[in-house]
Design an enzyme around this catalytic site. Sequence first.
Site, PDB file in Angstrom:
ATOM      1  N   HIS A 230      -3.871   1.402 -10.793  1.00  0.00           N
ATOM      2  CA  HIS A 230      -4.100   2.231  -9.617  1.00  0.00           C
ATOM      3  C   HIS A 230      -4.082   3.728  -9.930  1.00  0.00           C
ATOM      4  CE1 HIS A 230      -4.335   3.333  -5.454  1.00  0.00           C
ATOM      5  NE2 HIS A 230      -3.308   4.142  -5.613  1.00  0.00           N
TER       6      HIS A 230
ATOM      7  N   ASN B 127       0.303   2.680  -5.102  1.00  0.00           N
ATOM      8  CA  ASN B 127       1.503   3.403  -4.689  1.00  0.00           C
ATOM      9  C   ASN B 127       1.796   3.224  -3.200  1.00  0.00           C
ATOM     10  OD1 ASN B 127      -0.837   5.221  -4.280  1.00  0.00           O
ATOM     11  ND2 ASN B 127       0.692   6.653  -3.524  1.00  0.00           N
ATOM     12  N   HIS B 128       0.808   2.726  -2.431  1.00  0.00           N
ATOM     13  CA  HIS B 128       1.066   2.450  -1.010  1.00  0.00           C
ATOM     14  C   HIS B 128       1.492   1.015  -0.758  1.00  0.00           C
ATOM     15  CE1 HIS B 128       0.152   6.069   1.382  1.00  0.00           C
ATOM     16  NE2 HIS B 128      -0.491   6.428   0.289  1.00  0.00           N
TER      17      HIS B 128
ATOM     18  N   ASP C 150      -3.607   0.121  -2.954  1.00  0.00           N
ATOM     19  CA  ASP C 150      -3.723   0.868  -1.695  1.00  0.00           C
ATOM     20  C   ASP C 150      -4.630   0.145  -0.705  1.00  0.00           C
ATOM     21  OD1 ASP C 150      -2.010   2.675  -2.831  1.00  0.00           O
ATOM     22  OD2 ASP C 150      -3.244   4.439  -2.432  1.00  0.00           O
TER      23      ASP C 150
ATOM     24  N   ASP D 263      -9.226   2.085  -3.394  1.00  0.00           N
ATOM     25  CA  ASP D 263      -8.441   2.124  -2.156  1.00  0.00           C
ATOM     26  C   ASP D 263      -9.288   1.703  -0.952  1.00  0.00           C
ATOM     27  OD1 ASP D 263      -7.446   3.828  -4.209  1.00  0.00           O
ATOM     28  OD2 ASP D 263      -6.208   4.908  -2.774  1.00  0.00           O
TER      29      ASP D 263
ATOM     30  N   ASP E 234      -1.838   1.124   4.782  1.00  0.00           N
ATOM     31  CA  ASP E 234      -1.414   2.463   5.203  1.00  0.00           C
ATOM     32  C   ASP E 234      -2.614   3.319   5.607  1.00  0.00           C
ATOM     33  OD1 ASP E 234       1.339   2.195   5.064  1.00  0.00           O
ATOM     34  OD2 ASP E 234       1.499   2.983   3.035  1.00  0.00           O
ATOM     35  N   ARG E 235      -2.310   4.292   6.450  1.00  0.00           N
ATOM     36  CA  ARG E 235      -3.263   5.270   6.978  1.00  0.00           C
ATOM     37  C   ARG E 235      -4.246   4.638   7.962  1.00  0.00           C
ATOM     38  NH1 ARG E 235      -2.835  10.292   4.970  1.00  0.00           N
ATOM     39  NH2 ARG E 235      -1.865  10.631   2.953  1.00  0.00           N
TER      40      ARG E 235
ATOM     41  N   ARG F  24       0.318  16.272  -6.734  1.00  0.00           N
ATOM     42  CA  ARG F  24       0.874  15.558  -5.586  1.00  0.00           C
ATOM     43  C   ARG F  24       2.346  15.862  -5.364  1.00  0.00           C
ATOM     44  NH1 ARG F  24      -2.411  10.992  -4.417  1.00  0.00           N
ATOM     45  NH2 ARG F  24      -4.015  10.692  -5.986  1.00  0.00           N
TER      46      ARG F  24
ATOM     47  N   HIS G  83      -6.840   5.730  -6.423  1.00  0.00           N
ATOM     48  CA  HIS G  83      -5.756   6.653  -6.077  1.00  0.00           C
ATOM     49  C   HIS G  83      -6.213   7.989  -5.505  1.00  0.00           C
ATOM     50  CE1 HIS G  83      -1.615   7.889  -6.172  1.00  0.00           C
ATOM     51  NE2 HIS G  83      -1.674   8.625  -7.257  1.00  0.00           N
TER      52      HIS G  83
ATOM     53  N   HIS H 230      -7.277   1.247   2.206  1.00  0.00           N
ATOM     54  CA  HIS H 230      -6.428   1.952   3.178  1.00  0.00           C
ATOM     55  C   HIS H 230      -6.651   1.524   4.629  1.00  0.00           C
ATOM     56  CE1 HIS H 230      -3.842   4.612   0.991  1.00  0.00           C
ATOM     57  NE2 HIS H 230      -4.841   5.132   0.284  1.00  0.00           N
TER      58      HIS H 230
END
Length: 479
Positions: free
Chosen positions: A332, A283-284, A251, A222, A254-255, A382, A409, A224
Amino acid sequence: MAITPDVDAATALKNKGNKAFAQHDWAGAVDLYTQAIEKNDRDPSFFCNRAQANIKLESYGYAVADATHAIDLDPNYIKAYWRRAVANTAILNSREALRDFKTVVKKEPNNKDAKLKLAECEKLVRRVEFFKAIEVGDPPSAFEGLDIESMEVDASYDGVKLENEMTQEFINDMITRFKNGKKLPKKYVFQIVQAVRNIVYDEPTMVEMEIEPATTLTVCGDTHGQYFDLLEIFRLNGFPDEKHAYLFNGDFVDRGSWSTEIALLLYAYKWLRPKMFFLNRGNHETDDMNRVYGFEGECKAKYNERVFKVFSESFSALPLATLVGKKYLTLHGGLFSDDNTGLDDIRKLDRHVQRQPGQQGLMMEMLWTDPQPQNGRGPSKRGVGLQFGPDVTKRFCEKNGLEAVIRSHEVRMEGYEVEHDGKCVTVFSAPKYCDATENKGAYINIGPDLKLQYHKFDAVPHPDIKPMAYAQSSIMSMM
């Protein structure tokens, strides 16, 4: 026979947990709160504090369970309702979150912050329901009617021109532009996304690649939206070239608040070197997450809504896994709910039929699952997907002739972790994640001998823009 609570020892452990939490040692805090609960399981604050630490670890399912336990012990515990609402928001259970925010406002009618969060949550619920209402089975392409050829590049653009092919000169200039806070012309953004969407659409759901002699593959986890940390990987490890392949394991966005910059840079390299640069979906790279965690908002703020829509279409075209040298399945999330699932099932999965992963099925599991230390399978920490144990990983690797599964992840404090007797490797490449977790980043180099070489690195300074700057609402900034 009931065990008499050891109140003093439990309180001391809770206080130690609070100190660990203040030092951003979320996992250590969870462990200490757990020890406190083992000595006194009647104090709701222990569960509520552990819920907050689990939120920081993105273990939102566990956080919901802890907050619920705290509420069962004390139905008037406002903070527990609040934290359960935050955790449910994170996993897109916005209706459940709405109920808890309503409870907080009912119990504390003068709490202005609670009223604000309630209003934001109501807006989020309406938005989710709107998108569900307008969903169509086979939507038209986001590129339909987009006349890229006729678009003009603004006269103020002072960078390298992009013609019909990507060049290293353009990438070098783009890297510098992004470092200096500049953007690309929308025409170039659309060109890059369209070119890469077409490339990855034609790739198999599981890309199968070999590492040629005198060549290295670097696997990154990730990133991100942490653009400056991505550049640190390239500075330390070398930029992609004809002898140095890269695989980014989902990923990208995002964030972090430079998600468009990361996505465009990775896409530019994919266009330039399609056989030496690989991208797995995370997943993002999904609509639901992008709408809440910032990527949609960032696209709109820096470019426009159409840019988000074409990115969304390109994300849904990304492969879900890469098989490296027939020995390492890289994806991922992780493994599956059914032991009978194997590599052939991934090969046969038509990811173009189902663009978004949904709440169940093979695609969801590939993007969302996590390893657990105990054998068997368990519910997801999660709140989405599941967890799989060492025996599951061992059977999968033996059945499919694999050395190990490489996945991402999850934050790892050292940037990576080798679990399940060496058969499950997690790599995470966003150091000091969201400016809040004191973790290192890592990447893995793999040569023709297929040996894994782990490299750790520290976060680097970045401009003063906070993570989640483009997120859906201030609810998300509480995580």
